[in-house]
Enzyme design. Sequence first.
Site, PDB file in Angstrom:
ATOM      1  N   ASP A 330       0.859  -1.180   0.000  1.00  0.00           N
ATOM      2  CA  ASP A 330       0.000   0.000   0.000  1.00  0.00           C
ATOM      3  C   ASP A 330       0.898   1.233   0.000  1.00  0.00           C
ATOM      4  OD1 ASP A 330       1.112   0.261   2.506  1.00  0.00           O
ATOM      5  OD2 ASP A 330      -0.773   0.315   3.598  1.00  0.00           O
ATOM      6  N   ASP A 332       1.494   4.719   2.390  1.00  0.00           N
ATOM      7  CA  ASP A 332       1.107   5.323   3.664  1.00  0.00           C
ATOM      8  C   ASP A 332       1.535   6.788   3.712  1.00  0.00           C
ATOM      9  OD1 ASP A 332       0.539   2.626   5.195  1.00  0.00           O
ATOM     10  OD2 ASP A 332       2.496   2.364   4.248  1.00  0.00           O
ATOM     11  N   ASP A 420      -3.193   4.378   2.892  1.00  0.00           N
ATOM     12  CA  ASP A 420      -3.511   4.685   4.288  1.00  0.00           C
ATOM     13  C   ASP A 420      -3.146   6.137   4.582  1.00  0.00           C
ATOM     14  OD1 ASP A 420      -4.276   2.071   4.771  1.00  0.00           O
ATOM     15  OD2 ASP A 420      -2.366   1.485   5.668  1.00  0.00           O
TER      16      ASP A 420
END
Length: 496
Positions: A330, A332, A420
Site C-alpha cells: 500500500d 502510507d 492509508d
Amino acid sequence: MFRYPAASRMRKRSRPAETDVPRCKEVKFEDVRVYLVERKMGRSRRSFLTQLATSKGFIVEDILSDKVTHVVSEDSQAASLWKWLKERAPMEPPNVHVLDISWFTDSMREGRPVAVETRHLIQDTEPTSAEGSTPTVSQYACQRRTTTENNNKIFTDAFEVLAESYEFNEIEGPCLAFRRAASVLKSLPRAVRCLGETQDLPCLGEHMKAVMEEVLQCGRSLEVEKLLSDERYQTLKLFTSVFGVGPKTADKWYRRGLRSFSDILADRSIHLNRMQQSGFLHYGDISRAVSKAEARSLRNIIDGAARAITPTAILALTGGFRRGKEFGHDVDFIVTTPELGSEESLLPKIIDRLKKQGILLYCDYHASTFDVENLPSQRFEAMDHFAKCFLILHLEDNRVEGGLHTAEGDRRGWRAVRVDLVSPPMDHYAFALLGWTGSRQFERDLRRFARGKRGMLLDNHALYDKTKNEFLAAETEKDIFAHLGLEYIEPWQRNA
Ligand code: CTP
Ligand code: MN
Ligand code: MN
C-alpha cells in the site's frame, strides 16, 4: 492483508481440571502474570500449581508471552533455563522476574504475590556485554542498521513461513522469536555461509539454527517444505491475503470446510463485511505490489486534495516507501496542518474531494479518539488514536510516470491501490512519523528497548519517562532517538 491486533489473539486457555483445587473466577492481582515452566516441573504438577494459583486469584499464563511478569521454574540449572527462555520469548529483565519455586510457595502461603527478593531470583549466568565477549550485533532492531538489501533471504523466507504458521496457530512466543531472528539476519552485511558464523548473533535459538543448517546443507528445510504443502497453511495464507481477512476469520472459514475463494463466495451463510467485499472485488489489483512511481503519483493526488483544502497542509510519505522500498502493499501518508485542531476535519474533507474526483473505491474512516489525558498508555495498542483512513483508490495509467505496474496484457488503463492516511495533531507529528515509518519489527524493538532499557513508554503518540514521571517532547525523530539514548537510524536503515 489487513492485520488485526496480535494481542487480542492471545487469550488464556484453561486446562482440564485434574485435581480438586477449587477454582476462583475472580482475578485479584491484575498486574501479576505468572508463567510456570514445565521443564523439570512436569505437566501434571504444573497443572496442579496452575489451579492452586488461580484459586487464589492469580493469573497464570499458559503461554510465555511478553505479558508475563513472573516466570517460575523448578529447574536449578540457571544457564540452561535462561538459554531455553531466551530461545522462546522476549525476556526483558526489569519487566520480568525469573524466579525459583520459593517465590511461588511463599506467595501461595501468603495468598498474595510476595515482593521479589534476591533469594528468589534465578540469575542469568551468561556474560553480559559489559563483561567482554561484546556481541557485535544488538538484539534490538533499533540498534541495527537494516537496508532493503537482504543478504540472507534463503533463511529469512524460511523463518517467515514458520512465524506465519505459529501466528495461524496463535502461538505468539515462537512467532515473535522467528520474526526477531529473521530481523537479525536481515541486518547482516553478508550472507551467512556456515553455522559457525551465527555463533555470536543474538536471537538465534536451537530451532532457528537447525533450520539454517538444513538450508545450508540441502538448500531447503523439511519443516518449511511440509508447511508449504500443508492444506491448512496454504488455505489460511490464501484467505488472509484478502483485505479485511485476519487469521481468526480465515481459520473459521477453514474449519467450515472452505478451501477456495469460490467456496467462500458460493457459501450463502457467510456474511462478508464491507472491507472484505472490497477485498474480493479488487483482489487482483490490491494483491499486486504498488510501485514507487505509483506511490509518487498518489502523493501528487493526495497533495492536490490537501492543498485545495488548506494551503498550509503538510504531507509526508511514511511506511515502506519512506524506508526506500521499491514496492509496497500500500502507500502510507501522514497528512496534517500546523494549526492545532484543524487536522480533525482534514481527512473527511480530503475523502470528500477524492469522492468528487470519482477515484474513491473504498473508504474506512476512523475519527480521532486521541485524548492527551489518556497518555501514557501502559499497554501498546495495535491502532493508535489519531484520525485515519484505510482507502482503495482508482489510479489512472496516464497519471503514472512510466505507466502502471499491472499484469502483462492488462488493457484497462487503471488499477485499484490501497492507501492509508493518518492525521496526528502537529505537536505529536514526530511520534506519528516514527511510528508509521516502520518496519513493524523496528517499532516493536523501539518500544521494547524504551521500556526494558530506559524505563520509558513509547508509542505513536508520545514518549513517557517512568522514572521522572514526565513526557518527553519531540519535534523531530532525531529528538526521540536522542531521548532514548540511541544513535539516529535513518528511515532507509529501518527495514528490520
Ligand atoms: N501502522 C500503525 N498503525 C496502524 C497501521 C500501521 O502504526 N493501524 C504502522 C506500522 O507499525 C508500520 C507502518 O504503519 O510500521 C506501515 O504499515 P504497513 O503499510 O502495514 O507496512 P509497510 O511497512 O508500509 O509495508 P508495505 O510496504 O508492505 O506496505
Ligand atoms: Mn505500507
Ligand atoms: Mn499501511
